[in-house]
Design a protein around this motif. Structure first.
Motif, PDB file in Angstrom:
ATOM      1  N   MET A 110       0.862  -1.191   0.000  1.00  0.00           N
ATOM      2  CA  MET A 110       0.000   0.000   0.000  1.00  0.00           C
ATOM      3  C   MET A 110       0.894   1.235   0.000  1.00  0.00           C
ATOM      4  O   MET A 110       2.087   1.146   0.289  1.00  0.00           O
ATOM      5  CB  MET A 110      -0.914  -0.006   1.230  1.00  0.00           C
ATOM      6  N   LYS A 111       0.307   2.374  -0.300  1.00  0.00           N
ATOM      7  CA  LYS A 111       1.087   3.612  -0.377  1.00  0.00           C
ATOM      8  C   LYS A 111       1.809   3.918   0.929  1.00  0.00           C
ATOM      9  O   LYS A 111       2.859   4.537   0.937  1.00  0.00           O
ATOM     10  CB  LYS A 111       0.180   4.776  -0.774  1.00  0.00           C
ATOM     11  N   LYS A 112       1.209   3.524   2.055  1.00  0.00           N
ATOM     12  CA  LYS A 112       1.825   3.705   3.371  1.00  0.00           C
ATOM     13  C   LYS A 112       1.625   2.419   4.153  1.00  0.00           C
ATOM     14  O   LYS A 112       0.738   1.638   3.841  1.00  0.00           O
ATOM     15  CB  LYS A 112       1.130   4.842   4.136  1.00  0.00           C
ATOM     16  N   LEU A 113       2.432   2.228   5.176  1.00  0.00           N
ATOM     17  CA  LEU A 113       2.244   1.085   6.064  1.00  0.00           C
ATOM     18  C   LEU A 113       1.256   1.503   7.149  1.00  0.00           C
ATOM     19  O   LEU A 113       1.577   2.301   8.025  1.00  0.00           O
ATOM     20  CB  LEU A 113       3.578   0.651   6.685  1.00  0.00           C
ATOM     21  N   PHE A 114       0.034   1.003   7.044  1.00  0.00           N
ATOM     22  CA  PHE A 114      -1.008   1.327   8.014  1.00  0.00           C
ATOM     23  C   PHE A 114      -1.022   0.266   9.115  1.00  0.00           C
ATOM     24  O   PHE A 114      -0.602  -0.868   8.881  1.00  0.00           O
ATOM     25  CB  PHE A 114      -2.379   1.371   7.326  1.00  0.00           C
ATOM     26  N   PRO A 115      -1.527   0.624  10.311  1.00  0.00           N
ATOM     27  CA  PRO A 115      -1.678  -0.401  11.342  1.00  0.00           C
ATOM     28  C   PRO A 115      -2.506  -1.550  10.758  1.00  0.00           C
ATOM     29  O   PRO A 115      -3.548  -1.322  10.133  1.00  0.00           O
ATOM     30  CB  PRO A 115      -2.448   0.324  12.456  1.00  0.00           C
ATOM     31  N   THR A 116      -2.020  -2.773  10.923  1.00  0.00           N
ATOM     32  CA  THR A 116      -2.645  -3.940  10.298  1.00  0.00           C
ATOM     33  C   THR A 116      -2.994  -4.975  11.348  1.00  0.00           C
ATOM     34  O   THR A 116      -2.169  -5.311  12.199  1.00  0.00           O
ATOM     35  CB  THR A 116      -1.698  -4.541   9.246  1.00  0.00           C
TER      36      THR A 116
END
Length: 160
Positions: A110-116
């Motif tokens: 993804m464009k950024k590493l989001f909390p997953t």
């Protein structure tokens, strides 16, 4: 799969030396559901996970992976992500926020590493199936390796 058709998610996993197997299927634009894709691949729906993107009222975007036949529990997701309230990202915003389209949204690249957050039952699996980052392609890989790579965590995210 040839190098020219490798998805961004595959290139990122290759670079991180995370092993995966790619599985392709014929895309049915009228049915993009994960249950349908599981049927096409001949795998049980509980082994295939969908990638959902939510927006929290305090922390911003987060990514949730749950089995394709399950329903998300928004209250649980809000609590585990430190929000009072979370809501599904509107479909029109998906491409701009993640770089992916519906039916081809991978938690990798993804464009950024989001909390997953990955549904906790995945921890017990040797492998599970996620989107490769385009319609018609899925990845089979280790949930533990993926969660570690994404700096995510296993959590209970579904309605029971």
């Amino acid at each position: 799969m040839g190098k020219e058709t490798k998805t961004n998610a595959c290139r990122i996993l290759d670079k991180a030396k995370i092993s995966y197997e790619e599985r392709e299927y014929p895309v049915d634009e009228n049915d993009l559901s994960g249950v349908h894709v599981a049927e096409l691949l001949g795998v049980p729906p509980e082994s295939m996970y969908k990638t959902l993107v939510l927006k929290g009222d305090k922390t911003g975007y987060l990514v949730i992976l749950i089995p394709v036949a399950e329903e998300l529990d928004l209250k649980k997701c809000a609590k585990l992500s430190g929000n009072k309230k979370v809501e599904m990202l509107p479909m029109k915003d998906l491409l701009g926020i993640t770089g992916y389209i519906r039916g081809g949204c991978s938690p990798v690249g993804m464009k950024k590493l989001f909390p997953t957050f990955v549904q906790e039952e995945a921890r017990e699996r040797e492998s599970f199936i996620i989107s490769a980052g385009r319609r018609g392609a899925q990845l089979v890989l280790s949930p533990k390796e993926l969660v570690s790579f994404l700096q995510g965590e296993f959590a209970d995210c579904i309605q029971k």
